[in-house]
Write a protein that holds these residues in place. Structure first.
Motif, short mmCIF file in Angstrom:
data_model
loop_
_atom_site.label_atom_id
_atom_site.label_comp_id
_atom_site.label_asym_id
_atom_site.label_seq_id
_atom_site.Cartn_x
_atom_site.Cartn_y
_atom_site.Cartn_z
N ALA A 45 0.81 -1.23 0.00
CA ALA A 45 0.00 0.00 0.00
C ALA A 45 0.84 1.27 0.00
N ASN A 46 2.14 1.13 -0.15
CA ASN A 46 2.99 2.32 -0.10
C ASN A 46 2.91 3.15 -1.38
N ARG A 47 2.36 2.56 -2.45
CA ARG A 47 2.25 3.33 -3.69
C ARG A 47 1.17 2.73 -4.60
N GLY A 48 0.91 3.42 -5.69
CA GLY A 48 0.04 2.89 -6.73
C GLY A 48 -1.40 2.60 -6.28
N ASN A 120 -5.42 -8.05 -1.01
CA ASN A 120 -4.14 -8.55 -1.53
C ASN A 120 -3.83 -7.79 -2.82
N ASN A 121 -3.07 -6.73 -2.64
CA ASN A 121 -2.77 -5.87 -3.80
C ASN A 121 -1.33 -6.02 -4.27
N ALA A 122 -0.40 -6.36 -3.35
CA ALA A 122 1.03 -6.38 -3.70
C ALA A 122 1.27 -7.29 -4.90
N ASP A 142 6.09 -16.12 -7.86
CA ASP A 142 6.21 -16.15 -6.40
C ASP A 142 5.44 -14.99 -5.78
N ASN A 143 5.71 -13.79 -6.24
CA ASN A 143 5.06 -12.62 -5.65
C ASN A 143 3.56 -12.65 -5.83
N ASN A 144 3.13 -12.81 -7.09
CA ASN A 144 1.72 -12.60 -7.38
C ASN A 144 0.85 -13.76 -6.91
N ASP A 232 4.47 -14.60 -18.14
CA ASP A 232 4.67 -14.97 -16.72
C ASP A 232 3.62 -14.31 -15.84
N TYR A 233 3.35 -13.05 -16.12
CA TYR A 233 2.36 -12.29 -15.35
C TYR A 233 0.96 -12.91 -15.52
N SER A 234 0.62 -13.26 -16.77
CA SER A 234 -0.70 -13.85 -17.04
C SER A 234 -0.86 -15.17 -16.30
N TRP A 269 -6.04 -0.88 -16.97
CA TRP A 269 -4.64 -0.55 -17.31
C TRP A 269 -4.35 0.81 -16.68
N VAL A 270 -3.50 0.79 -15.67
CA VAL A 270 -3.45 1.92 -14.74
C VAL A 270 -2.12 2.68 -14.79
N LYS A 271 -2.21 3.98 -14.63
CA LYS A 271 -1.00 4.82 -14.61
C LYS A 271 -0.30 4.66 -13.26
N THR A 272 0.56 3.64 -13.20
CA THR A 272 1.36 3.44 -11.98
C THR A 272 2.77 3.06 -12.43
N ALA A 273 3.65 2.84 -11.43
CA ALA A 273 5.02 2.44 -11.75
C ALA A 273 5.02 1.16 -12.57
P1 NAP Z 1 3.06 -0.73 -8.30
O1 NAP Z 1 2.86 0.73 -8.29
O2 NAP Z 1 4.28 -1.31 -8.90
O3 NAP Z 1 2.88 -1.23 -6.81
C1 NAP Z 1 3.09 -2.56 -6.45
C2 NAP Z 1 3.13 -2.64 -4.94
O4 NAP Z 1 3.32 -4.01 -4.57
C3 NAP Z 1 4.31 -1.85 -4.34
O5 NAP Z 1 3.88 -1.27 -3.14
C4 NAP Z 1 5.33 -2.94 -4.08
O6 NAP Z 1 6.23 -2.64 -3.03
C5 NAP Z 1 4.38 -4.04 -3.63
N1 NAP Z 1 5.02 -5.36 -3.58
C6 NAP Z 1 5.55 -6.09 -4.58
N2 NAP Z 1 6.08 -7.23 -4.10
C7 NAP Z 1 5.86 -7.23 -2.76
C8 NAP Z 1 6.16 -8.11 -1.70
N3 NAP Z 1 6.82 -9.26 -1.90
N4 NAP Z 1 5.75 -7.80 -0.45
C9 NAP Z 1 5.09 -6.67 -0.22
N5 NAP Z 1 4.81 -5.76 -1.16
C10 NAP Z 1 5.20 -6.05 -2.42
O7 NAP Z 1 1.88 -1.47 -9.08
P2 NAP Z 1 0.29 -1.21 -9.16
O8 NAP Z 1 0.00 -0.89 -10.58
O9 NAP Z 1 -0.18 -0.32 -8.08
O10 NAP Z 1 -0.22 -2.70 -8.92
C11 NAP Z 1 -0.97 -3.10 -7.81
C12 NAP Z 1 -1.68 -4.40 -8.13
O11 NAP Z 1 -2.55 -4.20 -9.27
C13 NAP Z 1 -0.75 -5.54 -8.53
O12 NAP Z 1 -1.21 -6.75 -7.99
C14 NAP Z 1 -0.87 -5.58 -10.06
O13 NAP Z 1 -0.57 -6.83 -10.59
C15 NAP Z 1 -2.34 -5.22 -10.21
N6 NAP Z 1 -2.66 -4.72 -11.55
C16 NAP Z 1 -2.10 -3.57 -12.02
C17 NAP Z 1 -2.42 -3.12 -13.29
C18 NAP Z 1 -1.85 -1.85 -13.85
O14 NAP Z 1 -2.18 -1.51 -15.01
N7 NAP Z 1 -1.05 -1.10 -13.11
C19 NAP Z 1 -3.32 -3.85 -14.10
C20 NAP Z 1 -3.86 -5.04 -13.59
C21 NAP Z 1 -3.54 -5.45 -12.31
P3 NAP Z 1 7.64 -1.86 -3.31
O15 NAP Z 1 7.27 -0.40 -3.42
O16 NAP Z 1 8.45 -2.21 -2.13
O17 NAP Z 1 8.18 -2.40 -4.60
#
Ligand code: NAP
Length: 314
Positions: A45-48, A120-122, A142-144, A232-234, A269-273
């Motif tokens: 939850a620290n970002r995105g 569960n967002n990470a 592993d992560n997802n 891999d992501y899919s 499809w989101v404007k994040t890192a």
């Molecule tokens: P993001 O900005 O890259 O943020 C991902 C977050 O997950 C960060 O806080 C990251 O921490 C954390 N994280 C990753 N591995 C971790 C771990 N092992 N333990 C704890 N925290 C961990 O991405 P986002 O776009 O917000 O994505 C959030 C979720 O939405 C993800 O599950 C992603 O797959 C899903 N999603 C995103 C999109 C998109 O278009 N962005 C589309 C579909 C689904 P750090 O800051 O420490 O790296």
């Protein structure tokens, strides 16, 4: 742009406008099953999107625990949120680190007694645009998948019994659809086994992702019939979706008052890192369906997949 693409784009834009409108309608008193005593945990939850889900849940009056694998980054994020005057707490949590998860669970028990909502967002993804490298496939799976599974297993025992039921929301992706028209596993028998709740099992999901990772290691994955986009992501999100349905089935016999609902959703499809800020919607809009699912009032919805507040097929 083709006529069909154009129509899909228009439909999506119309739906996003409807959602903006829905978001302006406040929850009525009889819809609000929660209070400030209701505890929601958000991973990553620290970002995105996670940061935004935490902000919106706190805006609705819940106590939100923002978790971050890097605690100093988490504290900074919490400070930014606290300026809005809502109720947050923060704790270190790496969803791949057993010790970190155990320490978090102990802290929750001591300080809050339990939780009501787990988001569960990470997650991670290392591909952008038309790239399709599997260099980090192990880390992605592993992560997802395993990280999400770790959290579900660790948190179910600390989910508080309540009349409104506890909730788990998994942030997933349409890329992980089992039966989508494009980007699906080619093996129809495997798809059927993963779709059918009679044959779906944790072993089958684990075996599917292990087989993909083995083929990555053997460099044979390209002819393995795996999804073609961000493979891999899919695969990792397909596993999250399948696991969501499986856990919903396992939890469905719980007595009233001890129920836990679990659903997953695609934020778009989101404007994040994660997308290199190349998405087409803001984290604010992307968080909406997750928050809506976490706060659902009177419908016992479980084991479903959503996008833009609508159910979609797995
Ligand atoms: P993001 O900005 O890259 O943020 C991902 C977050 O997950 C960060 O806080 C990251 O921490 C954390 N994280 C990753 N591995 C971790 C771990 N092992 N333990 C704890 N925290 C961990 O991405 P986002 O776009 O917000 O994505 C959030 C979720 O939405 C993800 O599950 C992603 O797959 C899903 N999603 C995103 C999109 C998109 O278009 N962005 C589309 C579909 C689904 P750090 O800051 O420490 O790296």
């Amino acid at each position: 742009m083709s006529g069909k693409k154009e129509r899909n784009k228009e439909r999506r834009e119309k739906r996003l406008q409807e959602i903006s409108l829905l978001r302006t309608i406040p929850y009525s008193d009889d819809q609000r099953w929660w209070s400030q005593e209701t505890v929601a945990v958000v991973t990553g939850a620290n970002r995105g999107i996670g940061f935004e889900i935490a902000r919106q849940l706190a805006g609705h009056g819940l106590t939100v625990i923002l978790t971050s694998r890097n605690i100093s980054v988490g504290i900074e994020a919490t400070k930014a949120l606290q300026e809005g005057g809502f109720s947050y707490d923060v704790h270190q949590l790496d969803i791949l680190d057993g010790e970190s998860i155990s320490a978090f669970v102990e802290w929750i028990k001591q300080k809050y007694g339990g939780i009501d909502i787990l988001v569960n967002n990470a997650g991670v993804n290392f591909n952008l645009g038309f790239d399709n490298s599997v260099e980090f496939a192990r880390q992605v799976v592993d992560n997802n998948y395993y990280g999400t599974k770790n959290m579900i297993k660790a948190m179910i025992p600390v989910m508080k019994p309540s009349a409104a039921s506890a909730r788990i929301v998994n942030v997933s992706s349409r890329l992980g659809r089992l039966n989508g028209r494009r980007n699906r596993i080619q093996d129809a028998t495997l798809r059927e086994k993963l779709t059918n709740l009679e044959t779906l099992s944790e072993e089958l999901i684990d075996k599917t992702v292990s087989s993909f990772l083995q083929q990555v290691e053997d460099e044979t994955w390209q002819s393995g019939g795996w999804p073609q986009t961000f493979t891999d992501y899919s695969v990792s999100k397909l596993a999250v979706n399948a696991y969501t349905r499986l856990v919903a089935k396992e939890l469905c016999d719980r007595p009233q008052g001890e129920k836990i609902y679990i659903n997953c959703y695609c934020p778009g499809w989101v404007k994040t890192a994660m997308t290199g800020w190349a998405g087409n919607i803001s984290p604010e809009v992307a968080a909406d369906t997750g928050v809506w699912l976490a706060l659902l009032s009177d419908q016992a919805i479980t084991g479903k997949f959503f996008a833009e507040r609508r159910e979609i097929n797995f």
